[in-house]
Write an enzyme that holds these catalytic residues in place. Sequence first.
Site, PDB file in Angstrom:
ATOM      1  N   ARG A  99     -49.264 -91.799  67.479  1.00  0.00           N
ATOM      2  CA  ARG A  99     -48.470 -91.844  68.940  1.00  0.00           C
ATOM      3  C   ARG A  99     -49.809 -90.877  69.375  1.00  0.00           C
ATOM      4  O   ARG A  99     -50.170 -90.781  71.056  1.00  0.00           O
ATOM      5  CB  ARG A  99     -47.027 -91.212  68.932  1.00  0.00           C
ATOM      6  CG  ARG A  99     -46.233 -92.752  69.168  1.00  0.00           C
ATOM      7  CD  ARG A  99     -45.199 -91.772  68.923  1.00  0.00           C
ATOM      8  NE  ARG A  99     -43.370 -92.564  69.064  1.00  0.00           N
ATOM      9  CZ  ARG A  99     -42.845 -93.007  70.240  1.00  0.00           C
ATOM     10  NH1 ARG A  99     -43.603 -92.164  71.311  1.00  0.00           N
ATOM     11  NH2 ARG A  99     -41.857 -93.607  70.255  1.00  0.00           N
ATOM     12  N   TYR A 134     -53.464 -86.883  73.011  1.00  0.00           N
ATOM     13  CA  TYR A 134     -54.250 -87.211  74.275  1.00  0.00           C
ATOM     14  C   TYR A 134     -55.956 -85.921  73.900  1.00  0.00           C
ATOM     15  O   TYR A 134     -56.802 -87.138  73.709  1.00  0.00           O
ATOM     16  CB  TYR A 134     -53.758 -87.062  76.097  1.00  0.00           C
ATOM     17  CG  TYR A 134     -54.791 -87.205  76.495  1.00  0.00           C
ATOM     18  CD1 TYR A 134     -54.759 -89.551  76.626  1.00  0.00           C
ATOM     19  CD2 TYR A 134     -55.495 -86.717  77.913  1.00  0.00           C
ATOM     20  CE1 TYR A 134     -55.148 -89.557  78.076  1.00  0.00           C
ATOM     21  CE2 TYR A 134     -56.176 -87.087  78.163  1.00  0.00           C
ATOM     22  CZ  TYR A 134     -56.553 -88.278  78.783  1.00  0.00           C
ATOM     23  OH  TYR A 134     -56.876 -88.730  79.337  1.00  0.00           O
ATOM     24  N   THR A 155     -39.392 -86.754  69.274  1.00  0.00           N
ATOM     25  CA  THR A 155     -40.015 -87.500  69.606  1.00  0.00           C
ATOM     26  C   THR A 155     -39.030 -88.750  70.305  1.00  0.00           C
ATOM     27  O   THR A 155     -38.501 -89.400  71.449  1.00  0.00           O
ATOM     28  CB  THR A 155     -40.393 -88.928  69.230  1.00  0.00           C
ATOM     29  OG1 THR A 155     -42.153 -87.530  68.554  1.00  0.00           O
ATOM     30  CG2 THR A 155     -41.459 -90.237  69.504  1.00  0.00           C
ATOM     31  N   THR A 156     -37.880 -88.574  69.520  1.00  0.00           N
ATOM     32  CA  THR A 156     -36.528 -89.738  70.133  1.00  0.00           C
ATOM     33  C   THR A 156     -35.601 -88.874  70.721  1.00  0.00           C
ATOM     34  O   THR A 156     -35.217 -89.805  71.560  1.00  0.00           O
ATOM     35  CB  THR A 156     -35.626 -89.744  68.427  1.00  0.00           C
ATOM     36  OG1 THR A 156     -37.005 -90.015  67.794  1.00  0.00           O
ATOM     37  CG2 THR A 156     -34.822 -91.086  68.484  1.00  0.00           C
TER      38      THR A 156
END
Length: 299
Positions: free
Chosen positions: A138, A107, A44-45
């Site tokens: 997230r 999602y 993610t980072t």
Amino acid sequence: MFNGSIVALITPMKINGDICYKDLKKLVNYHIKNNTKAIVSVGTTGESATLTQDEHYNVIIKTVKYAKKKIPIIAGTGSNSTSESIELTKKLENSGISACLSVVPYYNKPTQEGMFKHFKKISENTNIPQILYNIPQRTGSDLLSETVIKLSKIENIIGIKEASGDLSRVNSIKSFVNKNFLLISGDDITALDFIKLGGKAVISVTANINPYQMSKMCKYAINNNFKKARKIHHKLSALNKMLFIETNPIPIKWLAKKIGLINCNKIRLPLTKLSKKNINLFNILLENKYKNCKQYDIF
């Protein structure tokens, strides 16, 4: 296999958006010198969501090359598409990575059965050790403890990065899995308490800036010296909070450039550069609390 401070490495980018491999090499060497125990490449980072598939693969391969087997590399290989995750994982089969970090599909909002089958299918298509990654804020889906316990029985699923912020997950998972199953914190703010409850490591954003102190804190905590660990934690607490004042990795990339750790801190849309308001807050923090500290040991 993994314990202590593991950095969730940023992906340096030039002003035109291209990957800055010169800065990437500098970062890898920085972590080798400062006792980081492993590097997560393109998590993610590392802006995995906006890298192309070729960039994603190339950044991981370059990170392995720069590491020269001096530090393990964990590759971010997760996707909301099971087939895409398998494709990237298989492509990395002989790359020299030590494990994959595979996020809960985002999602799609799969059921617990869908998540179980997703991770099971990936594991059946590779010999690379797999680390699950749960970050419901997230992804929109929460990988529950009972599903993690079922997945832990699959041989090459070796642990989980738990970033839900729910510390009760440590006990609810630990009590029902093999003692070698890795419980890894995904939250700097609660990492010390996570380790105290039985975790073995943290995949850290803060470690991008101060890997040495994060490594010391984790070492003390793993060795049950919580008095010394808590002292370091308190020193880092203001930074831990500030690094999430805007969406990660916006603040960490700004700060890495600010202290001279990287030269290129471009961030890709839809993320934008750190706001002027929050730049001012960071400057106040640096000036008032850390003005007499050395550049790479500002805490």
